[in-house]
Each structure stands twice: as structure tokens, then as C-alpha cells.
Design a protein around this motif. Structure first.
Motif, PDB file in Angstrom:
ATOM      1  N   ALA A  26       0.838  -1.204   0.000  1.00 39.18           N
ATOM      2  CA  ALA A  26       0.000   0.000   0.000  1.00 39.18           C
ATOM      3  C   ALA A  26       0.869   1.249   0.000  1.00 39.18           C
ATOM      4  N   LYS A  27       1.919   1.241   0.802  1.00 36.29           N
ATOM      5  CA  LYS A  27       2.824   2.393   0.866  1.00 36.29           C
ATOM      6  C   LYS A  27       3.485   2.634  -0.491  1.00 36.29           C
ATOM      7  N   LYS A  28       3.968   1.583  -1.122  1.00 35.22           N
ATOM      8  CA  LYS A  28       4.603   1.721  -2.436  1.00 35.22           C
ATOM      9  C   LYS A  28       3.623   2.256  -3.474  1.00 35.22           C
ATOM     10  N   ALA A  29       2.372   1.807  -3.418  1.00 35.72           N
ATOM     11  CA  ALA A  29       1.359   2.278  -4.365  1.00 35.72           C
ATOM     12  C   ALA A  29       1.085   3.766  -4.171  1.00 35.72           C
ATOM     13  N   VAL A  30       0.974   4.200  -2.923  1.00 41.84           N
ATOM     14  CA  VAL A  30       0.725   5.617  -2.646  1.00 41.84           C
ATOM     15  C   VAL A  30       1.927   6.453  -3.062  1.00 41.84           C
ATOM     16  N   GLU A  31       3.121   5.980  -2.762  1.00 38.34           N
ATOM     17  CA  GLU A  31       4.323   6.717  -3.153  1.00 38.34           C
ATOM     18  C   GLU A  31       4.419   6.837  -4.670  1.00 38.34           C
ATOM     19  N   ALA A  33       1.908   6.779  -6.794  1.00 30.69           N
ATOM     20  CA  ALA A  33       0.823   7.636  -7.278  1.00 30.69           C
ATOM     21  C   ALA A  33       1.075   9.112  -6.986  1.00 30.69           C
ATOM     22  N   THR A  34       1.728   9.397  -5.852  1.00 27.62           N
ATOM     23  CA  THR A  34       1.915  10.790  -5.447  1.00 27.62           C
ATOM     24  C   THR A  34       3.304  11.335  -5.762  1.00 27.62           C
ATOM     25  N   GLY A  35       4.257  10.437  -5.960  1.00 26.90           N
ATOM     26  CA  GLY A  35       5.633  10.869  -6.170  1.00 26.90           C
ATOM     27  C   GLY A  35       6.302  11.357  -4.894  1.00 26.90           C
ATOM     28  N   ILE A  36       5.707  11.019  -3.751  1.00 23.18           N
ATOM     29  CA  ILE A  36       6.240  11.445  -2.458  1.00 23.18           C
ATOM     30  C   ILE A  36       6.698  10.215  -1.678  1.00 23.18           C
ATOM     31  N   ALA A  37       7.964  10.205  -1.278  1.00 20.31           N
ATOM     32  CA  ALA A  37       8.493   9.118  -0.459  1.00 20.31           C
ATOM     33  C   ALA A  37       8.170   9.407   1.003  1.00 20.31           C
ATOM     34  N   MET A  38       7.724   8.382   1.718  1.00 15.23           N
ATOM     35  CA  MET A  38       7.362   8.539   3.126  1.00 15.23           C
ATOM     36  C   MET A  38       8.053   7.488   3.971  1.00 15.23           C
ATOM     37  N   SER A  39       8.318   7.850   5.213  1.00 21.37           N
ATOM     38  CA  SER A  39       8.790   6.849   6.165  1.00 21.37           C
ATOM     39  C   SER A  39       7.602   5.951   6.514  1.00 21.37           C
ATOM     40  N   ASP A  40       7.905   4.780   7.059  1.00 21.40           N
ATOM     41  CA  ASP A  40       6.823   3.892   7.485  1.00 21.40           C
ATOM     42  C   ASP A  40       5.921   4.578   8.500  1.00 21.40           C
ATOM     43  N   SER A  41       6.519   5.304   9.447  1.00 21.62           N
ATOM     44  CA  SER A  41       5.708   5.946  10.485  1.00 21.62           C
ATOM     45  C   SER A  41       4.836   7.063   9.902  1.00 21.62           C
ATOM     46  N   MET A  42       5.346   7.808   8.927  1.00 20.04           N
ATOM     47  CA  MET A  42       4.540   8.867   8.322  1.00 20.04           C
ATOM     48  C   MET A  42       3.380   8.268   7.523  1.00 20.04           C
TER      49      MET A  42
END
Length: 65
Positions: A26-31, A33-42
Motif C-alpha cells: 500500500a505504501k509503495k502504491a501511494v508513493e 501515485a503521489t511521487g512522495i516518499a514517506m517513512s513507514d511511520s509517516m
């Protein structure tokens, strides 16, 4: 501007291997789609915030407010 301390609640969670796989997918899909890398906690915080907002909106619909 002074040093202002903001109160925060820190939590720790342990994911099962299946939950971790779903979380990372899910995190990879959102990243992607948005082009924004996030930490797991974020990412986890954003999921929690979105769910809480959706629950609040559903509660208002049920209550009629």
C-alpha cells in the motif's frame, strides 16, 4: 519564537508478516501515485488520520449532524 513543546502520543506496533506485506504494498502504491516518499511511520500516521476522518464523517451522517 520560543521553544514550545507539543504533546504527542507515541505508539509502537508489531505487524504480522502478512500485515507487513500489505502495508509495504500500500505504501509503495501511494508513493508511486503521489511521487512522495514517506517513512513507514509517516505513512501509518496518514492512514490513521484518513480513517479517523472517514469515521467522523460517517458518524455525522448517521447522527444527522
Amino acid at each position: 519564537m520560543g521553544n514550545q513543546v507539543t504533546s504527542r502520543k507515541h505508539i509502537r506496533i508489531a505487524l504480522t508478516p502478512d500485515d507487513e506485506t500489505a502495508f509495504q504494498e500500500a505504501k509503495k502504491a501511494v508513493e508511486a501515485a503521489t511521487g512522495i516518499a514517506m517513512s513507514d511511520s509517516m505513512f501509518a500516521l496518514s492512514v490513521i488520520r484518513r480513517d479517523l476522518a472517514a469515521r467522523k464523517a460517517i458518524g455525522k451522517m448517521i447522527d444527522g449532524s
